[in-house]
Structure formats: structure tokens, C-alpha cells
Motif scaffolding. Sequence first.
Motif, PDB file in Angstrom:
ATOM      1  N   UNK A  98       0.999  -1.171   0.082  1.00  0.00           N
ATOM      2  CA  UNK A  98      -0.201   0.047  -0.060  1.00  0.00           C
ATOM      3  C   UNK A  98       0.764   1.309   0.034  1.00  0.00           C
ATOM      4  N   UNK A  99       2.105   1.069   0.449  1.00  0.00           N
ATOM      5  CA  UNK A  99       2.840   2.565   0.430  1.00  0.00           C
ATOM      6  C   UNK A  99       4.321   2.184   1.055  1.00  0.00           C
ATOM      7  N   UNK A 100       4.620   3.140   1.608  1.00  0.00           N
ATOM      8  CA  UNK A 100       6.001   2.973   2.403  1.00  0.00           C
ATOM      9  C   UNK A 100       6.148   3.256   3.883  1.00  0.00           C
ATOM     10  N   UNK A 147       8.523  11.342  -3.450  1.00  0.00           N
ATOM     11  CA  UNK A 147      10.038  11.021  -3.832  1.00  0.00           C
ATOM     12  C   UNK A 147      10.055   9.699  -4.410  1.00  0.00           C
ATOM     13  N   UNK A 148       9.227   8.626  -4.299  1.00  0.00           N
ATOM     14  CA  UNK A 148       9.441   7.523  -4.995  1.00  0.00           C
ATOM     15  C   UNK A 148       8.398   7.486  -6.190  1.00  0.00           C
ATOM     16  N   UNK A 149       9.302   6.817  -7.151  1.00  0.00           N
ATOM     17  CA  UNK A 149       8.786   6.799  -8.351  1.00  0.00           C
ATOM     18  C   UNK A 149       7.661   5.747  -8.464  1.00  0.00           C
ATOM     19  N   UNK A 150       6.348   5.899  -9.119  1.00  0.00           N
ATOM     20  CA  UNK A 150       5.667   4.823  -9.175  1.00  0.00           C
ATOM     21  C   UNK A 150       6.035   3.417  -9.851  1.00  0.00           C
ATOM     22  N   UNK A 151       7.079   3.720 -10.971  1.00  0.00           N
ATOM     23  CA  UNK A 151       7.889   2.804 -11.453  1.00  0.00           C
ATOM     24  C   UNK A 151       8.659   1.832 -10.398  1.00  0.00           C
ATOM     25  N   UNK A 189      15.465  -0.423  -4.382  1.00  0.00           N
ATOM     26  CA  UNK A 189      15.486  -0.221  -2.887  1.00  0.00           C
ATOM     27  C   UNK A 189      16.527   0.371  -2.330  1.00  0.00           C
ATOM     28  N   UNK A 190      17.774   0.151  -2.971  1.00  0.00           N
ATOM     29  CA  UNK A 190      19.073   0.752  -2.466  1.00  0.00           C
ATOM     30  C   UNK A 190      19.104   2.381  -2.651  1.00  0.00           C
ATOM     31  N   UNK A 191      18.104   2.726  -3.667  1.00  0.00           N
ATOM     32  CA  UNK A 191      18.125   4.063  -3.813  1.00  0.00           C
ATOM     33  C   UNK A 191      16.994   4.872  -2.786  1.00  0.00           C
TER      34      UNK A 191
END
Length: 376
Positions: free
Chosen positions: A116-118, A136-140, A164-166
Motif C-alpha cells: 500500500x505504500x512506504x 519522492x518514490x517513483x511509481x515505477x 530499494x538501495x536508492x
Amino acid sequence: MGELLDSMAPIKPVRRGDVVEGVVMRADADGIFVNIGQKAEGHVPPTEMRTLNEDELAELDVGVSVLTMVVRPETADQPAILSVDRAVGEQGWRYLEKALDNGEVIIGAITGFNRGGSIVEVEGVQGFVPMSQLVSVSRDHFRMYQDGEGEVDPEIDAARKEAQGEDIGKSLQMKVLEVNRGRNRAIFSERQAVQEMRDEQKARLIEELTEGEIRMGKVTGISSFGAFVDLGGADGLIHISELSWSLVNSPDEVVKVGDELDVYVLRVDAENKKIALSLRRLQPEPWETIHERHAVGDIVQATITKLTNFGAFARVEDSVEGLVHISELSTRMITHPREVVKEGEEVQVKILRIEPDRRRLGLSLKQAAEEANFQV
């Protein structure tokens, strides 16, 4: 008398799990001793303050206030055992409740993702940012986290781990949407914080902008009616009619997303927080320089754009049109221009008059034809 009565009030003993604020009385290798009020003392052993870094430990001088949780209440022989580590979470909840009440922006770090998210951590408290509230997190990347769960393909798994590292550890500025200590629930929004900051930036920028000045901007979006340009915290709109003096069918004929360009500030609407920009105003208007390209007597190519009872309008340049009076359409008598020309037709005309100040151009189809020895 009031102080005497207060001193006679029954002392409420601290219990296991209570979060109490005290004042450091002594700090040494055995930990810190804290006065937690009501004539009670507590001891924080080194094993219960591992969350403190070196700088925070160095600041624990006598007289400094510290928040702790009661691990074991005071007995007749032993002081209460306290924990700074276990109080950190409670302090975080208090911080979040205060931020929610005051509408403050908080900072947290991404620790993971679910469908669902972060998952983010703020002051020792784990909270959740729904995907719709992430910026800040791209949908891709997020789609990769969802689709990559249990993925056995080495390439896809490697790409997911790289993404994930990014993202893991990335710092986010957020607003608190909900805090429920009882349900251990904290919901945040990065989007709301970003929008609030942009609104503040836009308000400041609008105060600074002056109509008529030139600013550097970056194209951030294109629509059917124009292009949006970021001026450094606020977007302004270049309407399609202000992109060029020439006819523009679609804004992407002139600009592309990512283009950096100078723009002319056309209007600033402080009340509605709108900024109108222009690209064409940075170039001379074609009527101002028409004498550099055309002269009376020139034969030029033109396109018939409109028919009226008194004549036909013809475009000789993208934004320069002139009138062919009905008497200048043909050597024969006609009752309407449609007898000679039609809209969209390409013709040759002779320039009879140029009046830049009045934006007027007198044209003749008849005289152009006569000079070409062609009878219309």
C-alpha cells in the motif's frame, strides 16, 4: 498556605510503564541518576540508554531534563530503574501528536515498503505513507516492489534490490494525517508537505514578481491550451496564443518538457495566485518590423482566411493579415468575394498600403493578376 497544602497532598507513586520526565542529578560510568519528582529518584543504567549517540550522551549534564520510562518502581532499598531507550518511542508519539495539533512538517526516513505504500520511521515511531501521498518514490519503483515480491528471476530481483538501495533510507518531509497511540497507528503525507511548501514558495515568488520582467524557467508540463513553466517554486502558464507570433496548433511545436528558457512575465494575479507568462513578447511583433520584409508594390503569396460582403482577408505571414477590398478582387463586376476566391485558397496579391500602427494592410488580387498578365 497554598504551598503547604500542596506539600501535604498525597504522593502518587510511579508504576512500571509510566513515562516520567526528570532532571539529571549525576552522570557517570554506572549510568545517570535522575530526580523524577515527589522525592523519588531513579537510575538509568548504561544498558537502557543505547539509543543515545555520543553527542547526546555528552549533553547529559547535571540539571538537564530527560524523558524516561519506569522499568522497576522504587523500593525501600533501591531507586527506581528507568530506561531512556524505552521512552524514546513514547517521546516520538508525543512529538507526532504535537506536530498533528500544530500542523508542523516532520522529517522521517524510509525503512521499507508494503503493497500500500512506504514504511517510515519518525523519532523512533514507525508510520505509514500511502502510495498516493508519496512524491519522492517513483511509481515505477513502487510497482517493482509490488510485482517483485517472491520474484525468482535474478534480473528482476537485482533491479528491485537496486531500486530499494536508492529509496531505503531516503529522508522525507511530511505532514501528520493521523496519530492513534492506542492502535499503534501513524499516517503521514509527503504530498501534502510538498504542496504546502510549494504554496509558500509561490506566495513569496508572486510578491517578488513584477509584470514586464524577464525570468528564467523550466517547462514542467504541456496541455492543449499552453505550457507550464516552473519559475523556481511556482508554475506560470504560457497560453498557446503567447507561445509565438506565428500560428501554433499545439504547444509542443514550440516547447518541450524539460526545456529551460527565458519568459516574459505578462500578468501576476496575487489574489488567485496565478502567473501568466509569454514567450512571444521576447520577440519583436511582426507588424513592428514589417517594413523590413515587405514594401508597397511587392507581389506576395497569401492565403484567404475569411470572406465578407466587402472583401476577403488574406494572411501574408502567420500573424499578419490584410484586406483585399471587393473592388480589388477582379476586373469584372462581382457581388460577393465568393465568386472569385474561397477560404483556404492560395493566391498572389499586390501590396497597396502598409499601416503598421493600425495593423492594416491593403492588398489587391486584381493588380497582381494584371502584372502577371493573367485575367481573373
